[in-house]
Design an enzyme around this catalytic site. Structure first.
Site, PDB file in Angstrom:
ATOM      1  N   HIS A  97       0.823  -1.202   0.000  1.00 11.81           N
ATOM      2  CA  HIS A  97       0.000   0.000   0.000  1.00 11.81           C
ATOM      3  C   HIS A  97       0.861   1.258   0.000  1.00 11.81           C
ATOM      4  CE1 HIS A  97       1.024  -0.555   4.246  1.00 11.81           C
ATOM      5  NE2 HIS A  97       0.722   0.720   4.451  1.00 11.81           N
ATOM      6  N   ASP A  99       0.483   5.263   1.640  1.00 10.96           N
ATOM      7  CA  ASP A  99      -0.218   5.829   2.792  1.00 10.96           C
ATOM      8  C   ASP A  99      -1.320   6.797   2.373  1.00 10.96           C
ATOM      9  OD1 ASP A  99       1.143   4.471   4.795  1.00 10.96           O
ATOM     10  OD2 ASP A  99       2.741   5.968   4.891  1.00 10.96           O
ATOM     11  N   HIS A 251       4.692   0.089   0.326  1.00  2.31           N
ATOM     12  CA  HIS A 251       5.429  -0.634   1.357  1.00  2.31           C
ATOM     13  C   HIS A 251       4.554  -1.716   1.974  1.00  2.31           C
ATOM     14  CE1 HIS A 251       3.414   2.716   3.399  1.00  2.31           C
ATOM     15  NE2 HIS A 251       3.483   2.042   4.532  1.00  2.31           N
ATOM     16  N   ARG A 265       5.116   7.641  13.015  1.00  3.44           N
ATOM     17  CA  ARG A 265       5.138   8.078  11.616  1.00  3.44           C
ATOM     18  C   ARG A 265       4.638   9.511  11.496  1.00  3.44           C
ATOM     19  NH1 ARG A 265       0.943   5.104   8.365  1.00  3.44           N
ATOM     20  NH2 ARG A 265      -0.329   6.902   8.976  1.00  3.44           N
TER      21      ARG A 265
END
Length: 276
Positions: A97, A99, A251, A265
């Site tokens: 995917h 983000d 990722h 994150r």
């Protein structure tokens, strides 16, 4: 000390050293990191014991912050997403995917920091969507150029709720963040290269093809990303940082651990994706 760049594979990924991210960066260091990011798509740093404030300060050198709609119940500030998992299998990150592509303006980039790690496992794989697009046959590239796909918050939201990682309400989030359209193939605004821009977590279907055609076309594009020639795998240590270009990278967090893994994150605001 000048920035040192160690490419990891030919397609994607480099380790950067010779820079201390706990201190404010000079303009030339920021420019060198940005160039390395555009060249290698994801860059890694070791031994960087950042606080959340230092993490945010680093991100702000590359743009304004993107505040993710899908907040976890572990975080203290909207700008720092805290990912805290023990049994990650099936919770969403173990799918290829990008983000937050359910946003009309997905992040330019994501900066992920390892805070606590299991004794074994918990690596993250990164794949080049330039290489994914270029590996398609010429007829397939011609077909997907110009197509539009729908991206929706529902699937990642449901998984976060079912796993107990968020207290947000699904109905409210669906109303606040309705489905959006993005090109299947985008043109990177800085490099001009074309990249595949569909992913398993948020892409629901492609506009135009029939329902039966959608049963075949998106899965073939999504499975294409799994080719190892497109990927680099990063083994985390506490204090490691990965900074990737969300416009050209997908990722996958390997769900092979049963001990606590805590990651912080920060995401950087980006423009609406441009079609090929």
């Amino acid at each position: 000390m000048p920035l040192r760049i160690k490419p990891l594979i030919a397609t994607i990924g480099a380790e950067l050293s010779g820079v201390d991210l706990t201190h404010p960066l000079e303009d030339d260091a920021v420019a060198a990191i940005r160039t390395a990011l555009l060249d290698h798509l994801v860059v890694f740093f070791r031994d960087q014991p950042l606080t959340d404030e230092q993490h945010l300060a680093f991100a702000l050198r590359f743009g304004t912050l993107s505040i993710p709609p899908l907040a976890t119940k572990y975080q203290d500030t909207p700008a720092v997403t805290v990912l805290d998992q023990v049994h990650p299998k099936g919770e969403g990150a173990d799918q290829w995917h990008s983000d937050n592509t359910f946003m009309s303006r997905p992040p330019l980039g994501s900066i992920l920091r390892a805070v606590q790690l299991p004794a074994v496992g918990g690596d993250t794989c990164f794949a080049s969507m330039y290489a994914a697009y270029e590996a398609l046959s010429a007829p397939m590239r011609a077909f997907v150029d110009g197509l539009i796909a729908i991206h929706d918050i529902t699937k990642p939201m449901r998984k976060a709720i079912d796993a107990g990682h968020t207290n947000l309400d699904l109905d409210a989030m669906q109303k606040e963040w309705p489905p959006v359209e993005h090109p299947v193939v985008i043109t990177h605004p800085e490099t001009g290269r074309r990249a595949l821009f569909v992913n398993r977590n948020s892409t629901t279907h492609i506009v135009g093809p029939s329902e039966r055609e959608n049963e075949r076309l998106p899965p073939s594009l999504l499975d294409h990303v799994r080719s190892p020639e497109l990927q680099v795998r990063f083994h985390w240590e506490v204090g490691s940082i990965a900074f990737w270009d969300n416009r050209s990278v997908q990722h996958y967090a390997v769900a092979d651990y049963t001990e606590r893994r805590v990651m912080h994150r920060v995401t950087i605001d980006g423009p609406a994706p441009e079609p090929a």
